[in-house]
Design an enzyme around this catalytic site. Structure first.
Site, PDB file in Angstrom:
ATOM      1  N   LYS A  88      -2.524  15.586  -8.518  1.00 39.11           N
ATOM      2  CA  LYS A  88      -1.641  15.428  -9.669  1.00 39.11           C
ATOM      3  C   LYS A  88      -0.868  16.715  -9.962  1.00 39.11           C
ATOM      4  O   LYS A  88       0.262  16.666 -10.448  1.00 39.11           O
ATOM      5  CB  LYS A  88      -2.450  14.987 -10.888  1.00 39.11           C
ATOM      6  N   ASP A 127       0.870  -1.168   0.000  1.00 33.79           N
ATOM      7  CA  ASP A 127       0.000   0.000   0.000  1.00 33.79           C
ATOM      8  C   ASP A 127       0.910   1.222   0.000  1.00 33.79           C
ATOM      9  O   ASP A 127       1.585   1.500   0.995  1.00 33.79           O
ATOM     10  CB  ASP A 127      -0.889  -0.022   1.248  1.00 33.79           C
ATOM     11  N   VAL A 128       0.946   1.950  -1.109  1.00 33.42           N
ATOM     12  CA  VAL A 128       1.915   3.044  -1.250  1.00 33.42           C
ATOM     13  C   VAL A 128       1.645   4.194  -0.291  1.00 33.42           C
ATOM     14  O   VAL A 128       2.501   5.062  -0.110  1.00 33.42           O
ATOM     15  CB  VAL A 128       1.959   3.578  -2.694  1.00 33.42           C
ATOM     16  N   ASN A 137       3.408   5.158 -10.304  1.00 32.96           N
ATOM     17  CA  ASN A 137       2.205   5.114 -11.138  1.00 32.96           C
ATOM     18  C   ASN A 137       0.921   4.904 -10.348  1.00 32.96           C
ATOM     19  O   ASN A 137      -0.162   5.270 -10.820  1.00 32.96           O
ATOM     20  CB  ASN A 137       2.361   3.980 -12.168  1.00 32.96           C
ATOM     21  N   TYR A 178      -8.360  14.743  -7.145  1.00 33.56           N
ATOM     22  CA  TYR A 178      -7.412  14.100  -8.053  1.00 33.56           C
ATOM     23  C   TYR A 178      -6.582  15.140  -8.805  1.00 33.56           C
ATOM     24  O   TYR A 178      -5.353  15.027  -8.895  1.00 33.56           O
ATOM     25  CB  TYR A 178      -8.179  13.221  -9.042  1.00 33.56           C
TER      26      TYR A 178
END
Length: 249
Positions: free
Chosen positions: A161, A67-68, A94, A157
């Site tokens: 980003k 789990d990043v 990614n 999101y």
């Protein structure tokens, strides 16, 4: 599939590697002779992903459930990579997720979940790369065209980003002192489940022409370029890979 062998003897760790852009990138790197570490939270998908990457030509593949958003799991994955391969040459950050809600309907939990994966996950692995990579190492962050041009319902999101782009610039400055290159790629519309599950697409609020939809392999090719020695003089950029869609907006 590519015939160049730009990754012979190199070790590449890819997050979100069990499907979509991550899997396409793993297969591309494997086809160019690189050994691949597949990092994904979906344990069930990692086995089939490993088989596909080996079939693409990778000399060695290491599966690593992670789990990043958890720094302890990220550190363990990085340590496992170096222990197994005795080196680490490229990280492709990614892994990501989206929440489709109106801004006023976003909860603090929504924001924290998106930022934890999309931004902090990228930071955690970049930090490990800076601690463990030797000069010549490379970081490629997967941002999005939403970082510069966006649509309704994806405020968290888009913000995450955009922050990834800022992190890319900052870490490229500090990475240069270590001999580590850091760049980002900004995919446009790519044929993945995330695209087709977008309620803006389903409702017709956002119309994407077929010519503007790329394949995961298109993004994988660009990532493989940025991570290779062919891009050795490229540092701190955000490479847009959207088929020219934003040019017309």
């Amino acid at each position: 599939m590519a015939t160049a062998q730009r990754y012979l003897g190199k070790v590449v760790l890819i997050t979100g590697a069990a499907s979509g852009i991550g899997l396409a990138t793993a297969k591309r790197i494997g086809s160019e002779g690189g050994s691949v570490v597949l990092v994904d939270i979906s344990v069930d998908k990692l086995e089939s992903a490993e088989k596909a990457v080996r079939e693409a030509g990778a000399p060695d593949v290491l599966r690593c459930p992670c789990d990043v958003s958890r720094p302890d799991e990220v550190s363990a994955a990085a340590a496992k990579t170096v222990e197994h391969f005795r080196r680490w040459d490229l990280i492709v950050n990614n892994a990501g997720l989206m929440v489709f809600k109106k801004l006023e309907e976003h909860s603090p939990e929504d924001w924290n979940r998106v930022l934890a994966v999309d931004l902090l996950g990228t930071f955690f692995f970049t930090r490990e790369a800076f601690l463990r990579m030797r000069p010549g190492g490379v970081v490629v962050n997967v941002s999005s065209v939403h970082a510069v041009e966006t649509t309704p319902l994806v405020s968290s999101y888009a913000a995450a980003k955009a922050a990834v782009l800022s992190l890319t610039r900052s870490s490229s400055i500090e990475g240069k002192e270590k001999g580590i290159r850091v760049n980002a790629i900004l995919p446009g519309a790519v044929e993945t489940p995330m695209l087709r599950e977008n309620p803006n697409i389903k409702s017709g609020l956002e119309v994407i022409h077929a010519a503007d939809v790329g394949q995961p392999e298109d993004i994988a090719a660009a990532i493989a370029f940025l991570g290779s020695d062919d891009a050795k003089f490229i540092q701190g950029i955000g490479l847009r890979a959207d088929g020219g869609r934003l040019v017309r907006l």
